[in-house]
Design a protein around this motif. Structure first.
Motif, PDB file in Angstrom:
ATOM      1  N   GLU A   1      20.784 100.783 -28.723  1.00  0.00           N
ATOM      2  CA  GLU A   1      20.592  99.474 -28.093  1.00  0.00           C
ATOM      3  C   GLU A   1      19.652  98.591 -28.913  1.00  0.00           C
ATOM      4  O   GLU A   1      19.905  97.401 -29.083  1.00  0.00           O
ATOM      5  CB  GLU A   1      20.040  99.653 -26.675  1.00  0.00           C
ATOM      6  CG  GLU A   1      21.051 100.113 -25.658  1.00  0.00           C
ATOM      7  CD  GLU A   1      20.509 100.037 -24.231  1.00  0.00           C
ATOM      8  OE1 GLU A   1      21.322  99.993 -23.293  1.00  0.00           O
ATOM      9  OE2 GLU A   1      19.277 100.022 -24.067  1.00  0.00           O
TER      10      GLU A   1
ATOM     11  N   LEU B   1      19.607  94.236 -17.089  1.00  0.00           N
ATOM     12  CA  LEU B   1      18.396  93.514 -17.474  1.00  0.00           C
ATOM     13  C   LEU B   1      17.612  93.091 -16.236  1.00  0.00           C
ATOM     14  O   LEU B   1      16.379  93.198 -16.192  1.00  0.00           O
ATOM     15  CB  LEU B   1      18.789  92.290 -18.309  1.00  0.00           C
ATOM     16  CG  LEU B   1      17.722  91.666 -19.196  1.00  0.00           C
ATOM     17  CD1 LEU B   1      17.172  92.674 -20.192  1.00  0.00           C
ATOM     18  CD2 LEU B   1      18.305  90.458 -19.926  1.00  0.00           C
ATOM     19  N   SER B   2      18.314  92.631 -15.219  1.00  0.00           N
ATOM     20  CA  SER B   2      17.643  92.240 -13.974  1.00  0.00           C
ATOM     21  C   SER B   2      16.991  93.438 -13.297  1.00  0.00           C
ATOM     22  O   SER B   2      15.872  93.339 -12.768  1.00  0.00           O
ATOM     23  CB  SER B   2      18.651  91.580 -13.025  1.00  0.00           C
ATOM     24  OG  SER B   2      19.202  90.426 -13.597  1.00  0.00           O
TER      25      SER B   2
ATOM     26  N   ILE C   1      25.174  92.217 -23.939  1.00  0.00           N
ATOM     27  CA  ILE C   1      24.034  92.407 -23.036  1.00  0.00           C
ATOM     28  C   ILE C   1      24.500  92.521 -21.596  1.00  0.00           C
ATOM     29  O   ILE C   1      25.314  91.715 -21.112  1.00  0.00           O
ATOM     30  CB  ILE C   1      23.033  91.243 -23.192  1.00  0.00           C
ATOM     31  CG1 ILE C   1      22.442  91.268 -24.596  1.00  0.00           C
ATOM     32  CG2 ILE C   1      21.927  91.334 -22.152  1.00  0.00           C
ATOM     33  CD1 ILE C   1      21.451  90.170 -24.872  1.00  0.00           C
ATOM     34  N   ASP C   2      23.966  93.512 -20.901  1.00  0.00           N
ATOM     35  CA  ASP C   2      24.267  93.741 -19.489  1.00  0.00           C
ATOM     36  C   ASP C   2      23.206  93.022 -18.649  1.00  0.00           C
ATOM     37  O   ASP C   2      22.068  93.483 -18.535  1.00  0.00           O
ATOM     38  CB  ASP C   2      24.249  95.242 -19.201  1.00  0.00           C
ATOM     39  CG  ASP C   2      24.696  95.572 -17.787  1.00  0.00           C
ATOM     40  OD1 ASP C   2      24.824  94.632 -16.974  1.00  0.00           O
ATOM     41  OD2 ASP C   2      24.889  96.766 -17.488  1.00  0.00           O
ATOM     42  N   GLU C   3      23.574  91.888 -18.096  1.00  0.00           N
ATOM     43  CA  GLU C   3      22.599  91.076 -17.349  1.00  0.00           C
ATOM     44  C   GLU C   3      22.134  91.776 -16.074  1.00  0.00           C
ATOM     45  O   GLU C   3      20.981  91.620 -15.660  1.00  0.00           O
ATOM     46  CB  GLU C   3      23.202  89.707 -17.015  1.00  0.00           C
ATOM     47  CG  GLU C   3      23.436  88.834 -18.237  1.00  0.00           C
ATOM     48  CD  GLU C   3      23.835  87.429 -17.862  1.00  0.00           C
ATOM     49  OE1 GLU C   3      23.085  86.782 -17.095  1.00  0.00           O
ATOM     50  OE2 GLU C   3      24.905  86.982 -18.309  1.00  0.00           O
TER      51      GLU C   3
ATOM     52  N   ASP D   1      13.719  88.687 -27.368  1.00  0.00           N
ATOM     53  CA  ASP D   1      14.200  89.863 -26.634  1.00  0.00           C
ATOM     54  C   ASP D   1      15.547  89.560 -26.002  1.00  0.00           C
ATOM     55  O   ASP D   1      16.160  88.515 -26.245  1.00  0.00           O
ATOM     56  CB  ASP D   1      13.176  90.287 -25.581  1.00  0.00           C
ATOM     57  CG  ASP D   1      12.821  89.169 -24.611  1.00  0.00           C
ATOM     58  OD1 ASP D   1      13.594  88.189 -24.496  1.00  0.00           O
ATOM     59  OD2 ASP D   1      11.765  89.261 -23.956  1.00  0.00           O
ATOM     60  N   ALA D   2      16.005  90.481 -25.185  1.00  0.00           N
ATOM     61  CA  ALA D   2      17.325  90.336 -24.579  1.00  0.00           C
ATOM     62  C   ALA D   2      17.391  89.118 -23.661  1.00  0.00           C
ATOM     63  O   ALA D   2      18.423  88.433 -23.607  1.00  0.00           O
ATOM     64  CB  ALA D   2      17.678  91.606 -23.800  1.00  0.00           C
ATOM     65  N   ASP D   3      16.319  88.831 -22.945  1.00  0.00           N
ATOM     66  CA  ASP D   3      16.311  87.649 -22.075  1.00  0.00           C
ATOM     67  C   ASP D   3      16.486  86.379 -22.892  1.00  0.00           C
ATOM     68  O   ASP D   3      17.217  85.460 -22.495  1.00  0.00           O
ATOM     69  CB  ASP D   3      14.995  87.586 -21.297  1.00  0.00           C
ATOM     70  CG  ASP D   3      14.875  88.720 -20.300  1.00  0.00           C
ATOM     71  OD1 ASP D   3      15.606  88.694 -19.303  1.00  0.00           O
ATOM     72  OD2 ASP D   3      14.056  89.625 -20.520  1.00  0.00           O
TER      73      ASP D   3
ATOM     74  N   GLN E   1      15.901  96.114 -14.772  1.00  0.00           N
ATOM     75  CA  GLN E   1      14.727  96.462 -15.566  1.00  0.00           C
ATOM     76  C   GLN E   1      13.542  95.561 -15.207  1.00  0.00           C
ATOM     77  O   GLN E   1      12.408  96.023 -15.065  1.00  0.00           O
ATOM     78  CB  GLN E   1      15.052  96.339 -17.055  1.00  0.00           C
ATOM     79  CG  GLN E   1      13.930  96.804 -17.971  1.00  0.00           C
ATOM     80  CD  GLN E   1      14.256  96.580 -19.426  1.00  0.00           C
ATOM     81  OE1 GLN E   1      14.415  95.456 -19.875  1.00  0.00           O
ATOM     82  NE2 GLN E   1      14.378  97.666 -20.168  1.00  0.00           N
ATOM     83  N   HIS E   2      13.796  94.266 -15.030  1.00  0.00           N
ATOM     84  CA  HIS E   2      12.722  93.349 -14.641  1.00  0.00           C
ATOM     85  C   HIS E   2      12.186  93.680 -13.256  1.00  0.00           C
ATOM     86  O   HIS E   2      10.979  93.562 -12.999  1.00  0.00           O
ATOM     87  CB  HIS E   2      13.223  91.904 -14.666  1.00  0.00           C
ATOM     88  CG  HIS E   2      13.533  91.411 -16.048  1.00  0.00           C
ATOM     89  ND1 HIS E   2      12.824  91.814 -17.145  1.00  0.00           N
ATOM     90  CD2 HIS E   2      14.473  90.551 -16.504  1.00  0.00           C
ATOM     91  CE1 HIS E   2      13.309  91.230 -18.222  1.00  0.00           C
ATOM     92  NE2 HIS E   2      14.316  90.458 -17.864  1.00  0.00           N
TER      93      HIS E   2
ATOM     94  N   ILE F   1      20.232  97.952 -20.985  1.00  0.00           N
ATOM     95  CA  ILE F   1      20.307  96.489 -21.138  1.00  0.00           C
ATOM     96  C   ILE F   1      21.527  96.069 -21.949  1.00  0.00           C
ATOM     97  O   ILE F   1      21.825  94.876 -22.029  1.00  0.00           O
ATOM     98  CB  ILE F   1      19.033  95.942 -21.812  1.00  0.00           C
ATOM     99  CG1 ILE F   1      18.860  96.517 -23.230  1.00  0.00           C
ATOM    100  CG2 ILE F   1      17.808  96.213 -20.965  1.00  0.00           C
ATOM    101  CD1 ILE F   1      17.734  95.877 -24.009  1.00  0.00           C
TER     102      ILE F   1
END
Length: 1034
Positions: free
Chosen positions: A731, A569-570, A564-566, A493-495, A572-573, A630
């Protein structure tokens, strides 16, 4: 005519039950006619013959004639002709109603397809167990079991069920797979297309997407990150075992038959770690099989199903004795060849030679890949090219020695803490720790390889700043070996992409540090005293630098970080974590863990879970919530265009909202989206009355609020949702491209990770040597063992924590003295001394500095130990039997290049028998094996019986007694014999009652004369097999 017509008609009463029964039998026979390749036997019920199609067609033409008795009549020609099906009598009685609703029927079908698995089925936001699986495993998983009705008003008994939220899948997989050693089939739900639904089909099709077994873990978070998760396949030719009754029977009990009594049948081994892609093979024999398996330490073993037969039970019991999990597999119809391996491998390297693998290895590898293919159910994995583990290239450490020397775990508690690996572990990466474990279990036999490793360690010791810089950077990397494997099976995944990109960039920094160090090293004048050794050390880092391949990986890292937009992503988590925490708080009393979504509807709304708490298996991408992306806007041209369009629509929404407020005079008006009402206008307070004129139709209202539909906003909102949907699809497309790019760089990424692991181990050994005062060993091709001031690394660390010092000892085995016979009191450190010398040899050939003042040793091909034992009552093996099994292994397998430690051989029987066995072992080791041996004993008579063994030296430690009765141990070995074991001193220290100690002292005094006489006889009578006997007989 009338009679003939009557004869051609028949009055009968076919019931609806009979029709349903026939149709249901045909359905089951057609849809369930399968069997798992991992089941030993097929299900008898699945081979039942199907009812013929004409039977259904004939019965379809039944005429029903109404009458007082309501009997049906049919023509004689319409009755099926021919022999009656013999299976008709055995048809099970069925109810008139359908078997089960679609969900339960799908679950039941899958359970029949995979009878060897625990079936876990996705239902909305939950994974659920049904039928017997719920009854059997709900208590073990600590889940509340409930009952689910098959359908409304059904007379069938309710079906047992239990479940848990989908996000907790790995938690329960850990219990089922790791703790209970079960195979788990994960059944996911897939949305059916519109035509299928239109035909009356179910909304979802549920099918098994993966089977998880102890040996096929890939990316589960509960995997031990510090250890490999190996799946091992063993191939043994059954005919070779059965030939000429090759397995010898034990004279008495068949339960104690030794593996050494079996023939030297060739055994093929192949093992993989799906999480890292490692793929290895080896050819060995039956006698060496237990030790090879102990070294590999697999989580699961695959065997041919023929070994379930009684005549091959010994092979299975050998593996089960050590607690291994065994899966029996039906062999494939056509054996896989090495060419068949290639589709499951990454890019085949140039030195991959299919002809180099022995037939047994090819058979084992084919069976292994066949098993993996069935467990992954079509998912493709990319393994590294297979590597042959050749026994002659590695030191052999048998399973008893691995345990006795506590290399990976302790003997008493089988824990990591207190083991050799625990005391040496200074690595900073997970994959580096796995490499360290592999090296300790199979040290090298190549002098060049060992010296290359030692050169790298010495370089890190001499330049501490280099070591610190590299260790700091290594601490910023991720487990890239396991990361890239996730992408090969389509799970990255993106992570994972972000972690991989950071690891690549950090690797580039490490290469820069190495390059800078090499440049500065060239400016330092060469030390003439060190000469060639200094040249080797200068080259070791250059060789490592050349092994890195960073051009394409760096391009990949830049692509990932640009896409990727960190921050997104954060965020989203964060949202996911909030939802998960809310779900945890949900009480089981509302059946949130067991019931399906339909079962929650009848509950009062006040105790129903909130809608967002139960995450469905399929989320709408157009839910109108806050946008969290993301991917960065410029990740692709399409993505940028869609984001620009969405921004424009957002501005239009703001303008529309402002215009409506101005037009209606309602400052509280907002245009929003809700799950129940979709796109609406909303006002509150005094503004409620002002919008009634323009929007009289209310969607919902209260005393102070009102929601209504604004057609313009509805139209715009739908366009925005469609744009969001396209953005998310784009995406996923970009994410797929990045995944594919990772797979294209798979070989380079894995090679870079391997170099990082070697650096990690070298830095760890260097740090250990600096902290513990280890020295560089000198290795050669001789059979000597010269250690000055040797220490036990684990015991020394334990004493250091207590503020005590370890007493070092020397050991000089070689041409002058090949065997040391050691005597001395209990608790004086004989066992520790034996173990420390074996560990020094292992550490030296691992490539580590060693705990001593000076070490020069010859290469050791095998290390054996006979130290301590315990009975195995389940296998009908006494303590002495186990001792003899281990001793037999040593005497039959040791070579002149081996290193053997034996402690108190013969103690489990009478003194006379024990002395005889002990002497026989010494005699065999001296005259036959001719290997380096440390032999500790309390049978002092052996020192006299071996007086003619010229290359055997006697050494001992002692007890220092004070005038006041206190004593202390003298751990330093000296040449000579100590005939006092001082057992009563140890008994008193252990807390034995003084009365018992006094009685023991009296008995000991009475026994001394007889003991002295026995020693006198032993000293003056010739011993069989000695030079004295040969002289007298001559």
């Amino acid at each position: 005519m009338l009679t003939q017509h009557a004869a051609r008609r028949l009055i009968c009463t076919p019931s609806r039950t009979d029709l349903v029964r026939a149709l249901s039998v045909q359905y089951r026979a057609s849809s369930l006619g399968f069997a798992s390749p991992f089941c030993a036997t097929r299900r008898n019920g699945l081979s039942r013959a199907r009812p013929s199609l004409p039977l259904r067609q004939k019965w379809h033409h039944i005429e029903q004639v109404r009458g007082a008795k309501r009997k049906a009549t049919i023509d004689l020609d319409d009755i099926p002709q021919g022999a009656i099906d013999a299976g008709a009598d055995s048809l099970p009685v069925q109810d008139e109603e359908p078997e089960y609703p679609p969900l339960l029927q799908q679950v039941l079908n899958n359970m029949l397809k995979f009878p060897h698995c625990v079936m876990v089925t996705r239902v909305g936001g939950f994974y659920e167990l049904y039928f017997d699986h719920a009854d059997d495993f709900a208590p073990l998983l600590n889940l509340k079991k409930s009952k689910r009705k098959t359908s409304k008003g059904s007379k069938r008994p309710a079906v047992s069920m239990a479940g848990f939220p989908a996000y907790q899948l790995e938690r329960y997989l850990k219990i089922l797979v790791q703790d209970l050693n079960k195979h788990v089939a994960i059944c996911d739900e897939f949305v059916n297309d519109a035509p299928t639904k239109a035909k009356g089909g179910p909304d979802y099709t549920r099918r098994v997407s993966r089977i998880v077994t102890p040996g096929t873990l890939i990316d589960e978070h509960f995997m031990d990150p510090w250890q490999n998760n190996y799946l091992l396949s063993i191939y043994i030719d059954p005919e070779a075992i059965s030939k000429d009754n090759a397995v010898k029977k034990s004279p008495s009990s068949k339960n104690v038959a030794s593996v050494l009594n079996m023939p030297r049948t060739e055994v093929g081994l192949a093992w993989i770690d799906l999480s890292s892609g490692d793929f290895l093979t080896q050819s060995t024999d039956i006698a060496s099989l237990p030790s090879a398996v102990a070294r590999i330490k697999p989580r699961e073993i695959v065997l041919d199903s023929i070994f379930q037969e009684a005549q091959y039970s010994r092979i299975v019991s050998i593996l089960e004795e050590d607690g291994h999990i065994i899966t029996f597999q039906q062999p494939s119809a056509q054996a896989l060849t090495v060419k068949d391996w290639v589709p499951m491998l990454e890019d085949v390297v140039d030195d991959f030679d299919p002809e180099s693998f022995r037939p047994s290895e090819v058979a084992a590898g084919g069976s292994l890949l066949y098993y993996v293919k069935h467990q992954l159910l079509g998912s493709r994995t990319r393994l590294q090219s297979p590597v042959r583990h050749q026994a002659e290239d590695h030191m052999s450490i048998d399973k008893n020695t691995l345990r006795a020397l506590e290399i990976r775990s302790t003997i008493r508690d089988a824990t990591f803490e207190g083991s050799l690996l625990h005391s040496l572990k200074k690595t900073v990466t997970r994959s580096g720790t796995r490499l360290l474990t592999q090296r300790l279990s199979a040290p090298s036999m190549s002098l060049s390889t060992i010296n290359d490793r030692l050169d790298l360690v010495e370089e890190m010791i001499e330049y501490p700043q280099l070591r610190e810089d590299i260790m700091t950077l290594l601490g910023q990397t991720y487990d890239s070996l396991r990361l890239v494997t996730r992408f090969t099976v389509g799970r990255g995944d993106a992570d994972d992409l972000v972690e991989l990109s950071k690891t690549i960039l950090t690797t580039s920094e490490i290469v820069g540090v190495l390059r800078e160090h090499s440049t500065s090293r060239k400016a330092i004048p060469q030390d003439p005293e060190k000469g060639a050794a200094d040249d080797r050390r200068r080259d070791c880092l250059l060789v490592l630098q050349k092994r890195f391949e960073l051009v394409h990986p760096l391009e990949l890292a830049e692509r990932i970080l640009d896409a990727i937009d960190e921050e997104g992503l954060s965020e989203q988590h964060r949202i996911e974590d909030e939802e998960a925490s809310e779900m945890v708080d949900l009480s089981q009393d509302v059946l949130g863990r067991e019931a399906g979504e339909e079962d929650l509807k009848p509950l009062p709304k006040r105790i129903q879970p909130k809608p967002h708490m139960i995450s469905p298996s399929f989320k709408s991408a157009t839910d109108g919530r806050d946008d969290v992306w993301i991917m960065k806007r410029h990740a692709s041209k399409t993505l940028k265009r869609l984001h620009d369009s969405l921004d424009s629509m957002a501005e239009m929404k703001s303008d529309m909202e402002a215009q409506l407020r101005k037009k209606l005079g309602t400052s509280s008006l907002t245009l929003k989206w809700t799950p129940n009402l979709a796109h609406i206008g909303h006002v509150k307070g005094k503004d409620v009355s002002r919008v009634t004129e323009h929007y009289p139709k209310s969607l919902s209202s209260s005393k102070s609020t009102r929601s209504f539909q604004v057609p313009e906003w509805t139209q715009l909102g739908v366009q925005m949702d469609q744009t969001r949907f396209r953005i998310r699809n784009e995406e996923q497309r970009v994410l797929g491209d990045l995944r594919e790019a990772v797979v294209h760089n798979l070989v380079k990424l894995r090679r870079n990770a391997a170099v990082l692991d070697e650096l990690d181990v070298a830095c760890a050994f260097a740090l250990l040597a600096m902290e513990k005062g280890f020295v560089r060993p000198i290795l050669n091709a001789s059979t000597s063992h010269n250690v000055i001031g040797g220490r036990h690394p684990v015991v020394e660390a334990g004493l250091g924590e207590q503020g005590r010092r370890f007493a070092p000892n020397d050991c000089t085995l070689g041409d002058q003295e090949r065997i040391w016979l050691i005597t001395g009191p209990n608790m004086a450190g004989k066992s520790t001394y034996l173990r420390q010398n074996a560990l020094i040899s292992i550490l030296a050939q691992t490539g580590s500095f060693v705990p001593a003042e000076y070490v020069e040793i010859g290469l050791v091909d095998k290390v054996f130990s006979r130290v301590g034992s315990a009975d195995n009552l389940y296998q009908d093996q006494s303590t002495f039997m186990i001792e003899m099994l281990e001793t037999a292994q040593i005497l039959k397998e040791a070579t002149p290049r081996s290193f053997v430690i034996m402690d108190e051989v013969g103690r489990g029987t009478t003194p006379e028998d024990g002395i005889a066995v002990g002497y026989a072992c010494l005699h065999h080791l001296y005259h036959v094996n001719q290997c380096r041996t440390l032999f500790a004993t309390h049978f002092h008579a052996l020192t006299d019986m071996t007086r003619d063994f010229e290359k055997l030296g006697c050494y001992c430690n002692d007890v220092a007694e004070e005038n006041d009765g206190t004593f202390s141990y003298v751990h330093k070995l000296r040449k000579g014999v100590n005939r006092q074991s001082h057992a009563l001193k140890v008994a008193r220290v252990a807390g034995l009652p003084e009365a018992a100690v006094a009685v023991a002292a009296e008995v000991l005094e009475k026994l001394k004369p007889s003991a002295d006489r026995m020693n006198y006889v032993e000293r003056h009578e010739p011993v069989p097999g000695t030079q004295s006997e040969a002289t007298m007989s001559g």
